[in-house]
Scaffold this motif. Structure first.
Motif, PDB file in Angstrom:
ATOM      1  N   LYS A   1      -3.243  12.015  32.620  1.00  0.00           N
ATOM      2  CA  LYS A   1      -2.848  12.718  31.394  1.00  0.00           C
ATOM      3  C   LYS A   1      -1.969  11.838  30.515  1.00  0.00           C
ATOM      4  N   GLY A   2      -1.003  11.146  31.130  1.00  0.00           N
ATOM      5  CA  GLY A   2      -0.156  10.241  30.366  1.00  0.00           C
ATOM      6  C   GLY A   2      -0.940   9.076  29.803  1.00  0.00           C
ATOM      7  N   ILE A   3      -1.883   8.560  30.588  1.00  0.00           N
ATOM      8  CA  ILE A   3      -2.720   7.446  30.152  1.00  0.00           C
ATOM      9  C   ILE A   3      -3.580   7.857  28.964  1.00  0.00           C
ATOM     10  N   ALA A   4      -4.253   9.000  29.093  1.00  0.00           N
ATOM     11  CA  ALA A   4      -5.149   9.455  28.035  1.00  0.00           C
ATOM     12  C   ALA A   4      -4.383   9.743  26.739  1.00  0.00           C
ATOM     13  N   SER A   5      -3.188  10.308  26.864  1.00  0.00           N
ATOM     14  CA  SER A   5      -2.374  10.598  25.679  1.00  0.00           C
ATOM     15  C   SER A   5      -1.978   9.310  24.959  1.00  0.00           C
ATOM     16  N   ARG A   6      -1.593   8.308  25.733  1.00  0.00           N
ATOM     17  CA  ARG A   6      -1.205   7.020  25.142  1.00  0.00           C
ATOM     18  C   ARG A   6      -2.396   6.353  24.458  1.00  0.00           C
ATOM     19  N   ILE A   7      -3.554   6.361  25.107  1.00  0.00           N
ATOM     20  CA  ILE A   7      -4.755   5.770  24.507  1.00  0.00           C
ATOM     21  C   ILE A   7      -5.120   6.507  23.229  1.00  0.00           C
TER      22      ILE A   7
END
Length: 330
Positions: A312-318
């Motif tokens: 979730k954190g990765i996808a939000s940053r991307i």
């Protein structure tokens, strides 16, 4: 000729699958590249393995994991994660090992596999640690009757088997081997039972040791292995025991060299990569980590039940980076 992808996820374990689904929820269709097959680490578990976590704590992608027992078995998990991959229509390239990942001057990544070349805007490393056993670096460790993985006990009926280690994987193996009729000796360098052992299996193990069904030696330092024996010492006293087979259940670690080759900084002492704790982006912009690899050498810090949320954190940053890039070009 290279294939262009927006996001490539290296590793098809539960945390890699969860990261892919999180990206899907942001309108991104990532490509998962897996050197073996999906959730291969779970496949390598002992055939009758029971999870430490309850089924709901292993769920990903808001897909319910329903089991009759509170704690699911290995085979149930394999069925569950296959069904998630199918329901979410995840793009998975199985049996394709990634060889190198190199960042280019334009900010993209060239991902070379044994089959082809990809160019990606973002890369997520979710390779886990189960492929890299902790070797003892002793004579005889590479002999054909010495194993670092335990699958099933049946072939070792009436055989003399030495299990090295005293944590969950070692105790699981010892219990299964004793049940199958093997003559089991356990060698553990600790001075008492490990506090990390699953509480529902420890009483059975202690009972078998007490009743001499399993011979356990604490403070045991293995020195060498020969074709028919294991040599070790206890408090300075050298001992030898006959062994037809040896299971060196000494734990596993992440492949530090793989991520270091991409420019990721790794602490020499802890093995922990440098990354943002909210986004899991490493010191290499656009390169992320997910799952147990973020824990460095302490594999007991991150499991499926907490690593599944990294995506979730990765996808939000991307998604934020994509939005900013789009705004700059308008």
């Amino acid at each position: 000729m290279s294939t262009k992808e927006e996001v490539i996820i290296i590793g098809g374990g539960p945390c890699g699958l969860a990261a892919a689904i999180a990206c899907q929820n942001k309108g991104i269709e990532p490509l998962i590249i897996e050197k073996d097959h999906i959730v291969s680490s779970i496949y390598k578990y002992p055939t009758h393995q029971t999870f430490f976590s309850t089924s709901e704590k292993l769920e990903i992608g808001d897909v319910a994991f329903v089991t009759e027992e509170r704690k699911p078995h290995r085979n149930q998990a394999l069925v569950y994660y296959r069904s998630v991959a199918e329901r979410k229509n995840l793009r998975i390239q199985s049996r394709e090992a990634v060889l190198t990942v190199e960042k280019q001057k334009d900010g993209t990544f060239v991902v070379e596999t044994e089959k082809k070349t990809y160019v990606a805007s973002f890369v997520v490393i979710a390779t886990g640690y189960y492929d890299s056993p902790n070797y003892m670096n002793i004579e005889g460790e590479d002999l054909p009757h010495v194993f670092h993985y335990f699958k099933e006990a049946h072939p070792y009926y009436k055989q003399k088997v030495v299990v090295i280690g005293g944590k969950n994987s070692a105790i699981d193996a010892a219990l299964e081997l004793e049940k199958a009729g093997a003559e089991v000796t356990a060698l553990y360098r600790g001075e008492d039972y490990s506090p990390s052992v699953k509480p529902w299996i420890l009483p059975e193990y202690v009972s078998l040791v007490k009743h001499r069904k399993i011979h356990l030696e604490f403070n045991a330092e293995v020195q060498k292995i020969t074709k028919d024996s294991v040599h070790y010492s206890v408090s300075g006293e050298t001992k030898t025991i006959k062994a037809d087979y040896v299971f060196a259940m000494t734990g596993y670690h992440p492949d530090h060299q793989f991520i270091k080759s991409m420019g990721v900084m790794v602490d020499d002492e802890t093995g922990r990569p440098t990354f943002d704790k909210d986004t899991y982006e490493t010191n290499v912009e656009g390169l992320f980590i997910a799952g147990v690899i973020a824990a460095g050498n302490n594999a007991n810090e991150i499991f499926i039940e907490n690593g599944r949320w990294h995506g979730k954190g990765i996808a939000s940053r991307i998604d934020d980076i994509r939005t900013n890039q789009k705004e700059m070009t308008e």
